[in-house]
Design a protein around this motif. Structure first.
Motif, PDB file in Angstrom:
ATOM      1  N   GLU A 247       1.077  -1.316   0.056  1.00 46.80           N
ATOM      2  CA  GLU A 247       0.220   0.215  -0.037  1.00 46.80           C
ATOM      3  C   GLU A 247       0.815   1.214   0.100  1.00 46.80           C
ATOM      4  O   GLU A 247       0.842   2.227  -0.804  1.00 46.80           O
ATOM      5  CB  GLU A 247      -0.941   0.043   1.265  1.00 46.80           C
ATOM      6  CG  GLU A 247      -2.103  -0.876   1.162  1.00 46.80           C
ATOM      7  CD  GLU A 247      -2.825  -1.039   2.400  1.00 46.80           C
ATOM      8  OE1 GLU A 247      -4.108  -1.332   2.186  1.00 46.80           O
ATOM      9  OE2 GLU A 247      -2.484  -1.120   3.544  1.00 46.80           O
ATOM     10  N   ASN A 273      -6.499  -9.016  -3.454  1.00 45.66           N
ATOM     11  CA  ASN A 273      -6.505  -7.952  -2.458  1.00 45.66           C
ATOM     12  C   ASN A 273      -6.107  -6.659  -2.852  1.00 45.66           C
ATOM     13  O   ASN A 273      -7.032  -5.875  -2.503  1.00 45.66           O
ATOM     14  CB  ASN A 273      -5.499  -8.421  -1.259  1.00 45.66           C
ATOM     15  CG  ASN A 273      -5.669  -9.756  -0.619  1.00 45.66           C
ATOM     16  OD1 ASN A 273      -5.382 -10.727  -1.226  1.00 45.66           O
ATOM     17  ND2 ASN A 273      -6.175  -9.934   0.730  1.00 45.66           N
ATOM     18  N   LYS A 277      -8.787  -3.646  -3.248  1.00 44.07           N
ATOM     19  CA  LYS A 277      -8.389  -2.506  -2.398  1.00 44.07           C
ATOM     20  C   LYS A 277      -8.324  -1.153  -3.440  1.00 44.07           C
ATOM     21  O   LYS A 277      -8.796  -0.055  -2.821  1.00 44.07           O
ATOM     22  CB  LYS A 277      -7.142  -2.691  -1.741  1.00 44.07           C
ATOM     23  CG  LYS A 277      -6.382  -1.596  -0.979  1.00 44.07           C
ATOM     24  CD  LYS A 277      -7.089  -1.293   0.242  1.00 44.07           C
ATOM     25  CE  LYS A 277      -6.479  -0.112   0.945  1.00 44.07           C
ATOM     26  NZ  LYS A 277      -6.986   0.022   2.341  1.00 44.07           N
ATOM     27  N   TYR A 278      -8.011  -1.361  -4.649  1.00 42.98           N
ATOM     28  CA  TYR A 278      -7.900  -0.087  -5.421  1.00 42.98           C
ATOM     29  C   TYR A 278      -8.683  -0.358  -6.891  1.00 42.98           C
ATOM     30  O   TYR A 278      -8.110  -0.605  -7.874  1.00 42.98           O
ATOM     31  CB  TYR A 278      -6.383  -0.053  -5.768  1.00 42.98           C
ATOM     32  CG  TYR A 278      -5.661   0.209  -4.635  1.00 42.98           C
ATOM     33  CD1 TYR A 278      -5.389   1.620  -4.067  1.00 42.98           C
ATOM     34  CD2 TYR A 278      -4.775  -0.826  -4.119  1.00 42.98           C
ATOM     35  CE1 TYR A 278      -4.493   1.830  -2.981  1.00 42.98           C
ATOM     36  CE2 TYR A 278      -4.166  -0.559  -2.942  1.00 42.98           C
ATOM     37  CZ  TYR A 278      -4.036   0.825  -2.568  1.00 42.98           C
ATOM     38  OH  TYR A 278      -3.004   1.158  -1.610  1.00 42.98           O
TER      39      TYR A 278
END
Length: 301
Positions: A247, A273, A277-278
């Protein structure tokens, strides 16, 4: 005959003479043992070759030229002792030989750094085809979370006019990087820097950032094979279920890339993931033919 009986007989010392004889015997012993192959080989035969040839000062890839060579009694005794350690203590082969090869280049390795095994090697071997323009060679490269310096060293040969910063948070790792830089005479091309990610770096510097950061969830470390327990946890574990460091790299890298600069980052099994997440970021996921998942490319527009 049981493995313990085979090892007690020390056949390797008394009855086997050529490299091929010894590799065959060692691979049989490995086959009878509960070993994990994942630090450079994926089968008992290659594991045996990767143990024996480096101990003799030879790279594994010249097997076809040396397999009939005879071994001295002293060499056979050394190999026997290392086979015992590999089987009984489950120490990875590379930590027994202190040698490995990444993209064909020899490296010194000990348990201050992870054993190089990143599929990024395939990208380097393919000269980043379809990833970096053949007419736009990067002049300034950052190898972030460098570990042993394997990616930095391989890239220095691929891009002979580039300067490379090899960054790691671990001073132990940086000491290994320095050794490998000297091994290849690259002191004027690669700068080792001990830094927590980008903390000690100048902004808008790099044409290319390559990173293979830690991405193992702390809770998962106890489920890994024993061989992984010899590797430094700082090189494996990341917070926030394994994606904490990733991240930071995603959020901070645009400030350290030049315009149209490229980030290449390995996230392994955390690929899903990261996508979740993005959802608004376009990740170009790179196809790896020889095994491995989760390497993305991002451009700094």
């Amino acid at each position: 005959m049981k493995l313990e009986q085979i090892l007690k007989k020390k056949i390797i010392i008394e009855e086997l003479f050529s490299i091929q004889d010894v590799v065959r015997w060692v691979s049989s012993c490995f086959s009878m043992s509960n070993l994990w192959y994942g630090h450079g080989s994926d089968n008992p035969w290659d594991e045996a070759v990767n143990l024996i040839l480096p101990i003799l000062g030879l790279p594994p890839y010249i097997w076809n030229r040396v397999y009939n060579s005879r071994l001295s009694i002293k060499e056979r005794k050394i190999i026997f002792e290392l086979v015992i350690k590999r089987i009984k203590k489950r120490i990875p082969v590379v930590y027994l030989t202190n040698k490995t090869w990444f993209c064909g280049y020899e490296l010194y390795i000990d348990n201050r750094v992870l054993i190089p095994r990143s599929p990024i090697s395939e990208l380097i071997n393919n000269k980043f085809k379809s990833i970096i323009s053949s007419h736009n060679h990067p002049k300034y490269i950052l190898d972030l979370c460098t570990g042993s310096g394997c990616i930095a060293i391989a890239c220095s040969y691929l891009f002979p006019n580039a300067h490379i910063d090899a960054v790691d948070i671990s001073l132990d790792a940086i000491n290994v990087v320095e050794h490998n830089i000297q091994l290849h005479g690259l002191e004027n091309r690669i700068t080792p820097i001990c830094s927590n990610l980008f903390n000690k770096l100048s902004k808008y510097t790099y044409d290319l950032i390559i990173s293979n950061p830690p991405y193992v969830n702390k809770k998962d470390i106890s489920f890994l094979p024993k061989e992984y327990s010899y590797e430094p946890k700082i090189g494996l574990i990341s917070d926030n279920k394994g994606i904490g460091i990733i991240e930071k790299i995603i959020s901070m890298s645009p400030f350290f890339l030049k315009k149209n600069g490229i980030l290449i980052c390995e996230v392994g099994d955390k690929m899903i993931n990261i996508i979740e997440k993005y959802p608004d970021i376009y990740f170009q996921w790179i196809n790896i033919k020889n095994g491995g998942i989760g390497i993305f490319k991002m451009e700094n527009k």
